[in-house]
Design a protein around this motif. Structure first.
Motif, PDB file in Angstrom:
ATOM      1  N   VAL A  24      23.784  -1.597  -2.749  1.00 18.74           N
ATOM      2  CA  VAL A  24      24.695  -0.686  -3.434  1.00 18.74           C
ATOM      3  C   VAL A  24      26.120  -1.014  -3.027  1.00 18.74           C
ATOM      4  O   VAL A  24      26.354  -1.565  -1.939  1.00 18.74           O
ATOM      5  N   GLN A  25      27.067  -0.692  -3.871  1.00 20.15           N
ATOM      6  CA  GLN A  25      28.473  -0.895  -3.530  1.00 20.15           C
ATOM      7  C   GLN A  25      28.977   0.262  -2.675  1.00 20.15           C
ATOM      8  O   GLN A  25      28.428   1.378  -2.710  1.00 20.15           O
ATOM      9  N   ALA A  26      30.017  -0.012  -1.938  1.00 22.96           N
ATOM     10  CA  ALA A  26      30.617   1.013  -1.097  1.00 22.96           C
ATOM     11  C   ALA A  26      30.992   2.231  -1.950  1.00 22.96           C
ATOM     12  O   ALA A  26      31.489   2.088  -3.066  1.00 22.96           O
ATOM     13  N   GLY A  27      30.706   3.394  -1.389  1.00 23.41           N
ATOM     14  CA  GLY A  27      30.944   4.634  -2.114  1.00 23.41           C
ATOM     15  C   GLY A  27      29.731   5.136  -2.873  1.00 23.41           C
ATOM     16  O   GLY A  27      29.720   6.280  -3.341  1.00 23.41           O
ATOM     17  N   GLY A  28      28.725   4.294  -2.988  1.00 24.03           N
ATOM     18  CA  GLY A  28      27.520   4.657  -3.709  1.00 24.03           C
ATOM     19  C   GLY A  28      26.545   5.464  -2.877  1.00 24.03           C
ATOM     20  O   GLY A  28      26.832   5.831  -1.719  1.00 24.03           O
ATOM     21  N   SER A  29      25.385   5.726  -3.470  1.00 28.02           N
ATOM     22  CA  SER A  29      24.369   6.565  -2.828  1.00 28.02           C
ATOM     23  C   SER A  29      22.994   5.916  -2.924  1.00 28.02           C
ATOM     24  O   SER A  29      22.716   5.157  -3.859  1.00 28.02           O
ATOM     25  N   LEU A  30      22.165   6.245  -1.957  1.00 26.88           N
ATOM     26  CA  LEU A  30      20.758   5.869  -1.967  1.00 26.88           C
ATOM     27  C   LEU A  30      19.971   7.017  -1.364  1.00 26.88           C
ATOM     28  O   LEU A  30      20.487   7.754  -0.514  1.00 26.88           O
ATOM     29  N   ARG A  31      18.706   7.118  -1.749  1.00 25.23           N
ATOM     30  CA  ARG A  31      17.802   8.101  -1.158  1.00 25.23           C
ATOM     31  C   ARG A  31      16.581   7.383  -0.625  1.00 25.23           C
ATOM     32  O   ARG A  31      15.832   6.766  -1.394  1.00 25.23           O
ATOM     33  N   LEU A  32      16.400   7.452   0.672  1.00 22.23           N
ATOM     34  CA  LEU A  32      15.234   6.878   1.312  1.00 22.23           C
ATOM     35  C   LEU A  32      14.127   7.912   1.409  1.00 22.23           C
ATOM     36  O   LEU A  32      14.393   9.100   1.608  1.00 22.23           O
ATOM     37  N   SER A  33      12.904   7.441   1.298  1.00 24.21           N
ATOM     38  CA  SER A  33      11.736   8.297   1.471  1.00 24.21           C
ATOM     39  C   SER A  33      10.826   7.693   2.532  1.00 24.21           C
ATOM     40  O   SER A  33      10.805   6.478   2.721  1.00 24.21           O
ATOM     41  N   CYS A  34      10.081   8.547   3.193  1.00 26.31           N
ATOM     42  CA  CYS A  34       9.112   8.096   4.186  1.00 26.31           C
ATOM     43  C   CYS A  34       7.854   8.940   4.021  1.00 26.31           C
ATOM     44  O   CYS A  34       7.880  10.145   4.275  1.00 26.31           O
ATOM     45  N   ALA A  35       6.781   8.299   3.611  1.00 26.58           N
ATOM     46  CA  ALA A  35       5.506   8.986   3.420  1.00 26.58           C
ATOM     47  C   ALA A  35       4.660   8.845   4.673  1.00 26.58           C
ATOM     48  O   ALA A  35       4.512   7.742   5.217  1.00 26.58           O
ATOM     49  N   ALA A  36       4.096   9.962   5.118  1.00 29.28           N
ATOM     50  CA  ALA A  36       3.319   9.985   6.351  1.00 29.28           C
ATOM     51  C   ALA A  36       1.855  10.301   6.071  1.00 29.28           C
ATOM     52  O   ALA A  36       1.535  11.040   5.139  1.00 29.28           O
ATOM     53  N   SER A  37       0.995   9.749   6.899  1.00 25.83           N
ATOM     54  CA  SER A  37      -0.431  10.052   6.809  1.00 25.83           C
ATOM     55  C   SER A  37      -1.048   9.917   8.189  1.00 25.83           C
ATOM     56  O   SER A  37      -0.499   9.246   9.070  1.00 25.83           O
ATOM     57  N   GLY A  38      -2.180  10.565   8.400  1.00 32.00           N
ATOM     58  CA  GLY A  38      -2.940  10.392   9.626  1.00 32.00           C
ATOM     59  C   GLY A  38      -2.831  11.513  10.630  1.00 32.00           C
ATOM     60  O   GLY A  38      -3.663  11.616  11.523  1.00 32.00           O
ATOM     61  N   ARG A  39      -1.811  12.327  10.556  1.00 27.71           N
ATOM     62  CA  ARG A  39      -1.663  13.497  11.424  1.00 27.71           C
ATOM     63  C   ARG A  39      -1.164  14.651  10.587  1.00 27.71           C
ATOM     64  O   ARG A  39      -0.689  14.461   9.479  1.00 27.71           O
ATOM     65  N   THR A  40      -1.236  15.844  11.140  1.00 27.42           N
ATOM     66  CA  THR A  40      -0.682  17.003  10.446  1.00 27.42           C
ATOM     67  C   THR A  40       0.833  16.892  10.417  1.00 27.42           C
ATOM     68  O   THR A  40       1.514  17.093  11.422  1.00 27.42           O
ATOM     69  N   PHE A  41       1.372  16.555   9.256  1.00 26.44           N
ATOM     70  CA  PHE A  41       2.788  16.216   9.126  1.00 26.44           C
ATOM     71  C   PHE A  41       3.690  17.343   9.607  1.00 26.44           C
ATOM     72  O   PHE A  41       4.715  17.109  10.253  1.00 26.44           O
ATOM     73  N   SER A  42       3.314  18.573   9.325  1.00 27.33           N
ATOM     74  CA  SER A  42       4.162  19.711   9.662  1.00 27.33           C
ATOM     75  C   SER A  42       4.157  20.038  11.148  1.00 27.33           C
ATOM     76  O   SER A  42       4.824  20.974  11.575  1.00 27.33           O
TER      77      SER A  42
END
Length: 125
Positions: free
Chosen positions: A12-30
């Motif tokens: 992305v160019q400077a000033g722009g935006s991105l949204r990262l995601s992280c999916a979890a499995s294997g334990r109680t996420f909360s």
């Protein structure tokens, strides 16, 4: 143990935006706090943001405070990092990590026991 998979990186160019995601499995996420870290070329991995297991509290590195927002959806076992007003110095591989316990706040990187493989974020000027 928990398995973590990041996505959403890109260029992305400077000033722009991105949204990262992280999916979890294997334990109680909360049941545990989550964090985002990053590592730029030639530099050590550094803390970016962390969020309490309940989502009720967050903490940011000074370098991203006011520009990045960490959030989580416990129903979807996913943590997010919304990155706005990106700068070239934000270029790095971004990792999500799961804390060993629900104690808040995490004391440091050593508290995070499980790590994803990372996603590349490149910001051009």
């Amino acid at each position: 143990q928990v398995q973590l998979v990041e996505s959403g990186g890109g260029s992305v160019q400077a000033g722009g935006s991105l949204r990262l995601s992280c999916a979890a499995s294997g334990r109680t996420f909360s049941a545990y706090n989550m964090g985002w870290f990053r590592q730029a070329p030639g530099k050590e991995r550094e803390f970016v943001a962390t969020i309490k297991w309940s989502g009720e509290a967050t903490y940011y590195a000074d370098s991203v405070n006011g520009r990045f927002t960490i959030s989580r959806d416990n129903a979807k076992n996913t943590v997010y990092l919304q990155m706005n007003s990106l700068k070239p110095e934000d270029t790095a591989v971004y990792y999500c990590a799961a804390d060993r316990s629900p104690l808040w706040p995490p004391r440091g990187e050593s508290d995070f026991a499980s790590w994803g493989h990372g996603t590349q974020v490149t910001v051009s000027s």
